[in-house]
Enzyme design. Structure first.
Site, mmCIF file in Angstrom:
data_model
loop_
_atom_site.group_PDB
_atom_site.id
_atom_site.type_symbol
_atom_site.label_atom_id
_atom_site.label_comp_id
_atom_site.label_asym_id
_atom_site.label_seq_id
_atom_site.Cartn_x
_atom_site.Cartn_y
_atom_site.Cartn_z
ATOM 1 N N ASP A 235 11.398 19.203 -7.629
ATOM 2 C CA ASP A 235 11.225 19.392 -6.465
ATOM 3 C C ASP A 235 11.145 21.129 -6.950
ATOM 4 O O ASP A 235 12.625 22.008 -7.653
ATOM 5 C CB ASP A 235 11.955 19.259 -5.500
ATOM 6 C CG ASP A 235 11.870 18.347 -5.126
ATOM 7 O OD1 ASP A 235 10.512 17.875 -4.951
ATOM 8 O OD2 ASP A 235 12.467 18.006 -3.940
ATOM 9 N N ASP B 189 17.701 15.842 -5.517
ATOM 10 C CA ASP B 189 16.122 15.774 -6.661
ATOM 11 C C ASP B 189 16.733 15.810 -7.899
ATOM 12 O O ASP B 189 17.826 16.204 -8.396
ATOM 13 C CB ASP B 189 16.361 17.170 -6.533
ATOM 14 C CG ASP B 189 15.224 17.288 -5.282
ATOM 15 O OD1 ASP B 189 14.738 16.746 -4.370
ATOM 16 O OD2 ASP B 189 15.451 18.641 -5.045
ATOM 17 N N ASP C 108 15.465 11.850 -2.909
ATOM 18 C CA ASP C 108 14.269 12.345 -2.181
ATOM 19 C C ASP C 108 13.549 12.981 -3.521
ATOM 20 O O ASP C 108 13.099 11.365 -4.065
ATOM 21 C CB ASP C 108 15.419 14.018 -1.937
ATOM 22 C CG ASP C 108 14.513 15.212 -1.344
ATOM 23 O OD1 ASP C 108 13.630 14.882 -0.500
ATOM 24 O OD2 ASP C 108 15.348 16.455 -1.333
ATOM 25 N N ARG D 56 4.005 13.274 -2.331
ATOM 26 C CA ARG D 56 4.182 14.309 -3.103
ATOM 27 C C ARG D 56 4.055 13.879 -4.618
ATOM 28 O O ARG D 56 4.765 13.825 -5.204
ATOM 29 C CB ARG D 56 5.324 14.544 -2.784
ATOM 30 C CG ARG D 56 5.694 14.821 -1.004
ATOM 31 C CD ARG D 56 6.687 15.174 -1.185
ATOM 32 N NE ARG D 56 7.108 15.481 0.424
ATOM 33 C CZ ARG D 56 8.324 16.071 0.946
ATOM 34 N NH1 ARG D 56 9.498 15.842 0.266
ATOM 35 N NH2 ARG D 56 8.272 16.365 2.576
#
Length: 519
Positions: A190, A157, A186, A239
């Site tokens: 997050d 992240d 990733d 996302r």
């Protein structure tokens, strides 16, 4: 997945000196005030009022954290240069909990990290926030952070938060990767396991398989109260963000080339989606890849060349004609740009090293310094105690008559030797202080006045004002909120009383003048 990448990955491993140099300028702070949910819950002020240090390595960042008096001592860390694995080591101390190969903001509070000078680039190195509060990250680039391959950092992240995190403002940053999960990356942003009161503003997120998430699984639904505004998501598979439980306010963002899906509201999440511009994308809003429904309230959005898939067991796209299926309220004021001008406004304001400009809410932008101020470091290698706070700089003196002169005043408390009347006597030699670090001070009139701007002028020798709220003293309504002092603007309000409510400060503040203006 379509990609047009021009990102070089730095691989230098030459260790730099692990120095955190104090600057002549103390009490520096982030540029501007926190917005959205980061301004709620007492506000987000970061290291405002504390020592300012310069860091050119990751080890120096950790050193600055570890040499504070305590884990909550306010500090602003000005970062310049490239931060990578070769110059980021673990540093130990009673006020920190760091690790090598990641910028670790763990079990701490009251910290600002801001890029200055030629810019700050975190190359293949993520920023991890855990069990922490009151954090500001501004004007930095984080790129190519991997969870597999080499080198790895922060679970892949760019910026990750987890485990009881409160009040974080991430502003004017660039977060980017060079591919998706198969390439070792990733999420860019997050949040999981109890993260609340966070704002991501004026950011660029690009060239990644995953933009970010709130909640790591269908049972991790305890995070929420997150604001996303004036960000650009470009060339992202999915996302933007993925939401599981909680509330997210998503407004005035520009979405370009969302290749598989966009805002994915699932597992009871509720998204307030206002005046965004979606362009050349697919399935930009809905519940995707699950039968655990999420919800949305939509208004003012533009869908430009957006395609929609057919509904199915695990897919519930909001389009082709999105309508609201819930209602969402937020506890703060905000002004929406018309969606039609969002692409141009975001292009002028979003990302690191672009001047920290912001929108006025009227399809125009403010003028800010091209970079945050850069002071000359001294020769010492450890933070020093800042001198007593000085009056806050005011960007411009309001025009017109100061309506506080001749008005009345009251408040919640006053320290010995101070008076409520001292804030309206046009004399900075006198001041009001609350009995502690928090309190209210009000200006009042016998007949209603229309007020749209105030000027809070601090005097030297007191603690720096942190989070504040401006209230309509007649009704208790919050007109605006933020941190610091100086000129504060809000929607013109007719009232007989204006209240400045100090919710936090680095010590007992001293308000020399509380000026009020019609415009």
């Amino acid at each position: 997945m379509k990609r047009a990448l021009a990102i070089s990955i730095g691989t230098g491993v030459v260790a730099a000196a692990a120095l955190a140099l104090p600057l002549a300028q103390a009490n520096a702070a982030a540029v501007g005030n926190a917005t959205g949910f980061a301004a709620a819950n007492g506000g987000t002020t970061g290291g405002n009022g504390g020592t300012t240090v310069r860091a050119t390595t990751g080890t120096a960042i950790h050193t600055a954290l570890c040499t504070r008096a305590s884990a909550s001592t306010p500090i602003t860390i000005e970062v310049e240069g490239t931060i990578n694995h070769g110059n980021t080591a673990k540093v130990s101390g009673s006020s920190c909990n760091t690790a090598a190969g990641v910028i670790e903001l763990k079990e701490i509070s009251n910290v600002t990290i801001i890029g200055v000078g030629g810019g700050a680039v975190f190359d293949q190195l993520g920023i991890h926030i855990r069990d922490s509060s009151n954090i500001i990250i501004q004007n930095v680039t984080v790129r190519n952070v991997k969870k597999s391959g080499s080198p790895t950092s922060n679970g892949g992240d760019a910026i990750g938060m987890e485990s009881t995190v409160r009040n974080v403002w991430v502003d004017h940053v660039t977060l980017e990767a060079s591919g998706g999960e198969s390439e070792g990356f990733d999420g860019l942003f997050d949040l999981k396991n109890d993260v609340e009161y966070v704002t991501l503003s004026y950011a660029i997120l690009r060239n990644s398989g995953r933009g970010g998430l709130i909640g790591s699984s269908e049972t991790d639904t305890g995070s929420g109260n997150i604001t996303f505004h004036h960000n650009k998501y470009e060339n992202i598979d999915s996302r933007t963000p993925l939401l599981r439980g909680g509330i997210a306010h998503i407004y005035n963002n520009h979405y370009v080339s969302l290749n598989e899906s966009g805002i994915n509201s699932r597992a009871g999440a509720r998204a307030k989606v206002d005046n965004n511009y979606f362009e050349d994308s697919k399935d930009v809003l809905g519940t995707f890849y699950t039968d655990a429904a999420g919800y949305w309230q939509v208004s003012g959005n533009i869908f430009d060349n957006v395609t929609w898939s057919s509904p199915g067991t695990d897919n519930n796209p909001a389009g082709p004609n999105p309508v609201s299926n819930t209602s969402v309220s937020v506890p703060y004021s905000y002004t929406l740009d018309n969606a039609s001008c969002v692409p141009s406004i975001v292009a002028l304001t979003a990302g690191a090293n672009k001047g920290i400009k912001t929108s006025t809410g009227t399809c125009s932008t403010t003028s800010q310094p091209s970079t945050p101020p850069s002071s000359s470091p001294s020769a010492s290698a450890s933070p020093s105690t800042p001198p007593p706070s000085s009056p806050s700089a005011t960007p411009s003196q309001p025009s017109g008559t100061n309506l506080s002169i001749g008005a009345g005043s009251d408040g919640s408390s006053k320290a010995n030797g101070t008076s409520y009347g001292n804030v309206r006597d046009a004399n900075l030699a006198t001041y009001w202080s609350p009995n502690g670090t928090t309190g209210d001070i009000s200006i009042k009139w016998d007949t209603a006045k229309t007020i749209s701007r105030i000027n809070i002028r601090e005097t030297s020798g007191g603690g720096a004002i942190g989070a504040y709220q401006v209230l309509n003293g007649s009704t208790g309504a919050v007109l605006t909120s933020g941190s610091g002092s100086g000129v504060i603007s809000f929607t013109a309000t007719s009232t007989t009383k204006i209240t400045f409510k100090i919710n936090s400060a680095s010590g007992t503040p001293r308000v020399g003048e509380f000026e009020t203006y019609a415009s």
